[in-house]
Design a protein around this motif. Sequence first.
Motif, short mmCIF file in Angstrom:
data_model
loop_
_atom_site.label_atom_id
_atom_site.label_comp_id
_atom_site.label_asym_id
_atom_site.label_seq_id
_atom_site.Cartn_x
_atom_site.Cartn_y
_atom_site.Cartn_z
N ARG A 46 66.30 54.76 59.10
CA ARG A 46 65.64 55.65 58.14
C ARG A 46 65.14 56.92 58.83
N ALA A 49 68.09 59.16 59.29
CA ALA A 49 68.47 59.80 58.03
C ALA A 49 67.50 60.89 57.61
N GLY A 50 66.36 60.95 58.28
CA GLY A 50 65.39 61.99 57.96
C GLY A 50 64.38 61.57 56.91
N PHE A 51 64.34 60.29 56.55
CA PHE A 51 63.38 59.84 55.54
C PHE A 51 61.99 59.67 56.12
N LEU A 52 61.91 59.41 57.42
CA LEU A 52 60.62 59.17 58.05
C LEU A 52 60.32 60.30 59.03
N PRO A 53 59.06 60.69 59.12
CA PRO A 53 58.73 61.71 60.10
C PRO A 53 58.77 61.11 61.51
N LEU A 54 59.25 61.89 62.45
CA LEU A 54 59.29 61.41 63.84
C LEU A 54 57.97 61.73 64.50
N GLY A 57 60.35 63.12 69.81
CA GLY A 57 61.78 63.10 70.00
C GLY A 57 62.51 63.96 68.99
N GLU A 58 63.85 63.89 69.06
CA GLU A 58 64.65 64.79 68.25
C GLU A 58 65.99 64.14 67.93
N VAL A 59 66.48 64.41 66.73
CA VAL A 59 67.82 63.98 66.34
C VAL A 59 68.65 65.24 66.18
N SER A 68 72.39 71.00 56.58
CA SER A 68 71.40 70.13 57.20
C SER A 68 72.08 68.86 57.67
N ALA A 70 71.20 65.95 56.88
CA ALA A 70 71.24 64.99 55.76
C ALA A 70 72.58 65.01 55.05
N ARG B 8 64.77 72.80 53.40
CA ARG B 8 65.37 74.12 53.43
C ARG B 8 66.28 74.27 52.22
N LEU B 101 69.56 62.70 50.50
CA LEU B 101 70.75 62.96 51.30
C LEU B 101 71.76 63.83 50.57
#
Lengths: 201, 238
Positions: A46, A49-54, A57-59, A68, A70, B8, B101
């Motif tokens: 998740r 996929a960008g659903f959760l804030p990190l 670190g970095e993706v 994007s 996503a 964005r 998504l």
Amino acid sequence: MRLEASELAVERGGRIVFSNVSFAIQSGESLIVTGRNGAGKSTLLRALAGFLPLRGGEVSLTPLLEDSIAENIHYIGHADALKGALTVAENLSFFGALLRSGQGGLSVEDALAEVGLVPLADLPAAYLSAGQKRRASLAKLRIALRPVWLLDEPSNALDAAAQQAMETVMAAHLSAGGMIVAATHARLELAGRELRLGAAT
Amino acid sequence: MTSGGGARAKMTESPIMAPLRALFIRELKIGQRIGGGGPLGVVFFLILVTLTPIAVGPDLALLAKIAPAMLWIGALLACLLGLDRLFQADFEDGSLDLFLLSGTPLELIVLTKCLAHWALTGLPLVAAAPFFGLMLALPANELGSLTLSLLAGTPALTLIGAIGAALTVSLRRGGLLLSVLILPLCVPVLIFGTAAAGAAPGSMIPFATPFLIECALTLFALVGAPIAAAAALRQMSE
């Protein structure tokens, strides 16, 4: 294409689920995420996929073709996103329209044929069994072409034949240059590296 | 580059419309097949309107005087019915992940869902309002202004309600909290809506002034509410 995660850390409810998770996969490679219950397998997917804030670190995905990350990702989670009031075919054509299936994805009929749901195309999705819902959900991988597949327990509720069909599709996706990150307890016939969560913490 | 790519909201040309159209049609289909929503809201509205003369008594002059207010309060409460499920079903079955998504800005998805919800629940209320006005002895020349004021005002109620629906998306019994959150925010729409509804053509009160302010409130909600609701959804979907 290259999917890279560096030193990911995610916090849920005040608890660090995992930290310092790094990996990189290239086109055609897969990563199997394993670990005991609660190790953070679903959380990792998740977060990717960008659903959760990190928390740290970095993706990154290079080169980025769409606006994007996503839009390059298919996420199959525990929920199937099927609407019980709509027929199987209506559900799938909605997935196609929403995920912009324009470029080269299978048609709804072909995708249904591939997952063996053609006879049930006009049945409201509420009447499907758990395994059939899973298959309908997996069909969206084929309706819209996206390079990165994040699969959370993809073989859940699938019978042996469906599981084999799924593995064939996954292998085809990899040989076409796609990437798969799968979290699973089941044994998947995928030539991929393994990322074991929970060992470090 | 880490998370929340949908934030964005880069607009592309026409491809943005196809997913939204598909979503609108999906919402209408689900609403029709599950039922509830629209027809049930009208029945609820009817019951409120029927209860009013029973409570107030058969004084026609008094009924005609309070009719615009009663109809507006009835419509407001009927609009709230079913709003708590606006995003909850999508949150529970994973559709919200799919929206995130999709590459379509979440704000536009929220707006589309609100429009579909209004078409299913708000529009039937507006259509039924003139008949219910007659039941409350509303003079015939006020029926038009009442219906117009509801037509302009009910979209704002749905849009403002969407903010509450997004905030309570992860709560099992969010309906009551939603009402408590949203009803105070609906006060401006109610004030100018009833003012416009009570203004008969040729009477002392002008119709245009409150009606135009009401339209402005709706336009403001049309822009602001999707942004607020989408921000709430992003927070809550964690």
